[in-house]
Design an enzyme around this catalytic site. Structure first.
Site, PDB file in Angstrom:
ATOM      1  N   HIS A   1     -14.599  41.619  23.903  1.00 46.04           N
ATOM      2  CA  HIS A   1     -13.724  40.460  23.680  1.00 46.04           C
ATOM      3  C   HIS A   1     -14.214  39.546  22.560  1.00 46.04           C
ATOM      4  CE1 HIS A   1     -15.640  36.870  25.723  1.00 46.04           C
ATOM      5  NE2 HIS A   1     -16.359  37.822  26.264  1.00 46.04           N
TER       6      HIS A   1
ATOM      7  N   THR B   1     -16.112  54.362  38.667  1.00 48.09           N
ATOM      8  CA  THR B   1     -15.090  54.991  37.825  1.00 48.09           C
ATOM      9  C   THR B   1     -14.895  54.168  36.558  1.00 48.09           C
ATOM     10  OG1 THR B   1     -14.001  55.861  39.786  1.00 48.09           O
ATOM     11  CG2 THR B   1     -12.671  55.720  37.769  1.00 48.09           C
TER      12      THR B   1
ATOM     13  N   GLN C   1     -22.594  38.762  19.749  1.00 48.57           N
ATOM     14  CA  GLN C   1     -21.971  37.870  18.767  1.00 48.57           C
ATOM     15  C   GLN C   1     -21.944  38.521  17.385  1.00 48.57           C
ATOM     16  OE1 GLN C   1     -19.685  35.017  18.322  1.00 48.57           O
ATOM     17  NE2 GLN C   1     -20.849  34.793  20.210  1.00 48.57           N
TER      18      GLN C   1
ATOM     19  N   CYS D   1     -20.445  27.677  27.930  1.00 51.57           N
ATOM     20  CA  CYS D   1     -20.581  27.358  29.349  1.00 51.57           C
ATOM     21  C   CYS D   1     -20.574  25.853  29.541  1.00 51.57           C
ATOM     22  CB  CYS D   1     -21.879  27.938  29.900  1.00 51.57           C
ATOM     23  SG  CYS D   1     -22.249  29.561  29.242  1.00 51.57           S
TER      24      CYS D   1
ATOM     25  N   GLY E   1     -20.548  42.161  27.927  1.00 46.50           N
ATOM     26  CA  GLY E   1     -21.792  41.959  27.197  1.00 46.50           C
ATOM     27  C   GLY E   1     -22.927  41.533  28.116  1.00 46.50           C
TER      28      GLY E   1
END
Ligand SMILES: *Cc1c(COP(=O)(O)O)cnc(C)c1O
Length: 387
Positions: free
Chosen positions: A206, A242, A184, A330, A73
């Site tokens: 994720h 790739t 989100q 964080c 993201g």
């Protein structure tokens, strides 16, 4: 109780769905080819990548050529903001950028870097006490040299949802590219770009039960961005390297599942969320909800408790088996309220005591009740210590 405690931090990351893992597995081993190779191994990998692109495009209501695969993201946000800014400056000399002050760091730090090191003129939009941008405020700040507008769809820290369709419409009329960070939002809200009207939209797998290390950026045809990673011509020459075939396959599968099960999950989430939003301010004195009470992510409850240290609270909760977050995921050493909590006008005595509780597919009603039973004493104890 869930194995190893009760995880209530699904805004930070989600476990991978077993169906996603199954879809990915062959691309690590038997179908390992390079999508750029001519032979059958390459063709199988290329087909997998292009099928994933088509599937994501169908859910977003766009054309497959408008989907760029990235590594997360954060990279999608970088390619959008940096890519738009550099292109606008190089072609038109435009240097003005408008973003909200409650963006994720992937947008905020990128915009700050462009301002500090590349001569861009960054303007932060006003927000209301729930962290939302009003269309009128946006309209009055767009200039003839505005290179881009970037406004978060649903805030990761306080859950508030911005009126993206209205905000994007203003930019459309003024012919200014509009990006939204939907990283989100994508697990729960509509990301059909025909409803949202946006020019660019970021997602990361994720956050919706897909793998870490893969994301996508929607770029409307005709919207030009400067490539940030150069090399081969992968991803329409916008992102060399790739493609990570298994992760891309996993992201597409995860989005399909999320999309098809969205209503069912949201229904459960909002019931659990509303229980937390209703109960905690009742049973814990001097508690405030952060973010909008109703126009917020279905799985997201966030609070501030006056006079405690939110990081200490996280430690106490973790020791008791609960995984939550204090604002953004964080970690920082120095105790200052997060930028988001400061921007919505909370003084340090309130802003330092923040707690984010986000529920997910495995969350049970009993988990939430256990949590609500434990929390008041934990807050009370911390208040006694600091008093
Ligand atoms: C998690 C998150 C990001 C960053 O995504 P990664 O895939 O972890 O890099 C960006 N914006 C928002 C709103 C997020 O919640």
């Amino acid at each position: 109780m869930q194995q190893n405690g009760i995880y209530l931090d699904y805004a930070a990351s989600t476990p991978m769905d077993k169906r996603v893992i199954d879809a990915m597995l062959p691309y690590f081993t038997t179908d390992f080819g390079n999508p750029a190779s001519i032979h059958r191994w390459g063709q199988r990998a290329e087909t997998a990548v292009e099928d994933a692109r088509e599937s994501i495009a169908a859910i977003m209501g766009c054309s497959p050529v408008e989907i760029i695969f990235t590594s997360c993201g954060s990279e999608s946000d970088n390619l959008a903001v940096r890519g738009l800014a550099i292109h606008a400056k190089n072609t038109r000399g435009d240097k003005h950028m408008l973003i909200s002050p409650v963006e994720h760091d992937a947008v905020l730090q990128t915009a700050l870097d462009l301002a500090e090191n590349y001569g861009f003129d960054l303007e932060l939009l006003p927000i209301d006490e729930d962290g939302r941008v009003s269309p009128n405020d946006l309209e009055s700040r767009i200039r003839s040299d505005t290179a881009l507008v970037s406004i978060i769809y649903a805030n990761n820290e306080i859950g508030s949802i911005n009126p993206i369709t209205e905000l994007a419409e203003i930019c459309r009329q003024r012919e200014v590219p509009f990006h939204t960070d939907a990283v989100q939002a994508a697990s729960q809200l509509d990301i059909n770009i025909n409803n949202l009207n946006v020019d660019l939209l970021s997602i990361g797998a994720h956050k919706f039960y897909g793998p870490k290390g893969v994301g996508a950026l929607y770029i409307r045809s005709g919207t030009e961005v400067q490539a940030l990673q150069t090399g081969g011509s992968q991803e329409f020459a916008l992102r060399a390297g790739t493609q990570n075939v298994p992760l891309i396959v996993g992201m597409a599968r995860a989005l399909e599942i999320t999309h098809s099960e969205r209503d069912e999950h949201n229904h459960k989430y909002s019931r659990l969320r509303d229980h937390l939003l209703g109960a905690l301010p009742e049973i814990i004195p001097e508690t405030r909800i952060t973010g909008h009470v109703s126009s917020r992510l279905p799985n997201h409850a966030s609070f501030v408790f006056k006079g405690i240290d939110g990081n200490q609270l996280l430690g106490v909760l973790d020791a008791a088996g609960f995984g939550c977050s204090s604002g953004s995921a964080c970690k920082t050493g120095d105790p200052v309220p997060s930028i988001v909590l400061e921007a919505i006008g909370l003084s340090p005595i309130w802003g330092l005591g923040s707690l984010r509780v986000t529920v997910g597919r495995p969350t049970q009603e009993a988990d939430i009740h256990r949590f609500a039973q434990f929390l008041p004493d934990a807050v009370e104890r911390l208040r006694r210590i600091s008093a």
